[in-house]
Motif scaffolding. Structure first.
Motif, short mmCIF file in Angstrom:
data_model
loop_
_atom_site.label_atom_id
_atom_site.label_comp_id
_atom_site.label_asym_id
_atom_site.label_seq_id
_atom_site.Cartn_x
_atom_site.Cartn_y
_atom_site.Cartn_z
N ARG A 121 0.76 -1.27 -0.10
CA ARG A 121 -0.06 0.05 -0.05
C ARG A 121 0.99 1.27 -0.13
N GLU A 122 1.95 1.36 0.77
CA GLU A 122 2.79 2.39 1.03
C GLU A 122 3.85 2.48 -0.24
N GLY A 123 3.88 1.60 -1.24
CA GLY A 123 4.77 1.56 -2.31
C GLY A 123 6.01 1.17 -1.99
N GLU A 124 6.21 0.46 -0.77
CA GLU A 124 7.59 0.03 -0.44
C GLU A 124 7.69 -1.42 -0.79
N PHE A 125 7.98 -1.59 -1.93
CA PHE A 125 7.90 -2.95 -2.83
C PHE A 125 9.14 -3.69 -2.52
N HIS A 126 10.13 -3.11 -2.00
CA HIS A 126 11.56 -3.70 -1.72
C HIS A 126 11.21 -4.62 -0.46
N GLY A 127 10.46 -3.94 0.44
CA GLY A 127 9.73 -4.40 1.67
C GLY A 127 9.00 -5.63 1.43
N VAL A 128 8.09 -5.49 0.56
CA VAL A 128 7.31 -6.78 0.07
C VAL A 128 8.11 -7.96 -0.34
N LEU A 129 9.32 -7.79 -0.70
CA LEU A 129 10.17 -8.70 -1.34
C LEU A 129 10.76 -9.16 0.15
N GLU A 130 11.45 -8.47 0.93
CA GLU A 130 12.03 -8.94 2.26
C GLU A 130 11.00 -9.74 2.81
N VAL A 131 9.75 -9.12 3.22
CA VAL A 131 8.97 -10.22 3.96
C VAL A 131 8.76 -11.23 3.20
N PHE A 132 8.45 -11.41 2.06
CA PHE A 132 8.03 -12.51 1.38
C PHE A 132 9.33 -13.61 1.42
N ARG A 133 10.51 -13.23 1.32
CA ARG A 133 11.67 -13.97 1.50
C ARG A 133 11.97 -14.52 2.89
N GLU A 134 11.58 -13.72 3.79
CA GLU A 134 11.53 -14.13 5.25
C GLU A 134 10.32 -15.12 5.42
N MET A 135 9.18 -14.89 4.86
CA MET A 135 8.08 -15.89 5.05
C MET A 135 8.70 -17.24 4.58
N GLU A 136 9.41 -17.15 3.30
CA GLU A 136 9.87 -18.35 2.94
C GLU A 136 10.99 -19.12 3.63
N ARG A 137 11.82 -18.23 4.15
CA ARG A 137 12.99 -18.91 4.92
C ARG A 137 12.32 -19.71 6.10
N VAL A 138 11.33 -19.23 6.98
CA VAL A 138 10.81 -19.75 8.04
C VAL A 138 9.66 -20.87 7.71
N GLY A 139 9.39 -21.16 6.20
CA GLY A 139 8.64 -22.14 5.77
C GLY A 139 7.25 -21.89 5.89
N LYS A 140 6.58 -20.72 6.07
CA LYS A 140 5.44 -20.18 6.21
C LYS A 140 4.46 -20.24 4.81
N ARG A 141 3.55 -21.09 4.90
CA ARG A 141 2.77 -20.97 3.94
C ARG A 141 1.54 -19.91 3.86
N GLY A 142 1.47 -19.17 2.60
CA GLY A 142 0.29 -18.05 2.50
C GLY A 142 -0.82 -18.57 2.24
N ASN A 143 -1.83 -17.78 2.15
CA ASN A 143 -3.23 -18.06 1.42
C ASN A 143 -3.29 -17.26 0.09
N CYS A 144 -4.51 -17.36 -0.47
CA CYS A 144 -4.70 -16.88 -1.84
C CYS A 144 -4.49 -15.41 -1.86
#
Length: 257
Positions: A121-144
């Motif tokens: 929402r805030e246009g912090e797209f690199h922040g989106v990428l960081e959160v996604f990578r972190e989520m992947e590292r901890v093996g967390k599954r997202g939803n739709c």
């Protein structure tokens, strides 16, 4: 009532909140603290009041609730932590949202998604990428919804490589058939300039809705594919679908009409 306990206050606060009486909800919460100074409000009350704070944009009271939660240790609670993250995201306070997120002992998919949505929402797209990578590292599954947000952010950044990573994850967890996820993939490829890939995904969708058609149409218009856009408009109308006027205008502009 001569005696009120935590449940009594919760029922009243929740009732006011459900009726959309946000200011009354906050007034009652403040009164509760005045009358029961030593009472520790439960997470349900705090979460409800945070939603009311977000609605009327009362950042100050929301921060007070957060401070009390830290002091009592309830900020580590998954439910209340998610409420705090949601509140700060709504208030556009990403730094505070991240702090609240980090306080959660076991962040769930709601918390991860809230952080992704806030960054997007805030246009912090690199922040989106960081959160996604972190989520992947901890093996967390997202939803739709998580994956749709990630795909939308990928498209806005023009990072097709990130979009493909998300698409691979979507296929791995088995939600690629969801109409909104599929539409988000189509939109991502279109925004990144990969119109043929967008069409391939579009044609492979078993179910399409207005979002799907508009995503494909937008991809054609954005990339100057006039003939394909006009054909798709015709195809939509043959199926009884009426594209939004704004989309028709985009196609017209793209074709130089």
């Amino acid at each position: 009532m001569s005696h009120r306990n935590t449940d009594t206050w919760q029922f009243m606060i929740t009732g006011l909140m459900d009726l959309g009486m946000n200011e009354e909800t906050l007034d009652l919460y403040i009164r509760m603290h005045q009358e029961m100074v030593r009472m520790k409000p439960n997470t349900a009350i705090q979460g409800g009041v945070l939603r009311a704070c977000a609605f009327i944009e009362d950042v100050g009271l929301g921060k007070q609730i957060h401070a009390k939660a830290i002091k009592s240790g309830s900020s580590k609670d998954t439910y209340l932590g998610c409420c705090l993250v949601d509140f700060y995201v709504e208030m556009k306070c990403l730094v505070s949202a991240r702090k609240a997120f980090d306080e959660i002992c076991k962040p769930n998919v709601v918390a991860w998604t809230a952080m992704i949505v806030g960054c997007a929402r805030e246009g912090e797209f690199h922040g989106v990428l960081e959160v996604f990578r972190e989520m992947e590292r901890v093996g967390k599954r997202g939803n739709c919804y998580t994956y749709s947000c990630l795909l939308g952010a990928s498209g806005k950044m023009g990072h097709v490589w990130m979009g493909k990573q998300v698409q691979a994850r979507v296929i791995k967890v088995g939600v690629e058939k969801d109409v909104y996820v599929g539409s988000s993939i189509v939109g991502m490829y279109g925004k990144c300039g990969f119109v043929e890939d967008a069409r391939l995904v579009f044609d492979g969708m078993r179910e399409k809705n207005a979002v799907s058609w508009n995503a494909m149409l937008c991809g054609y218009a954005k990339n100057g594919c006039c003939d394909e856009a006009i054909k798709l408009l015709y195809e939509m109308r043959c199926k009884g679908l009426e594209p939004p006027q704004v989309m028709v205008n985009e196609v017209a502009i793209a074709c130089g009409a």
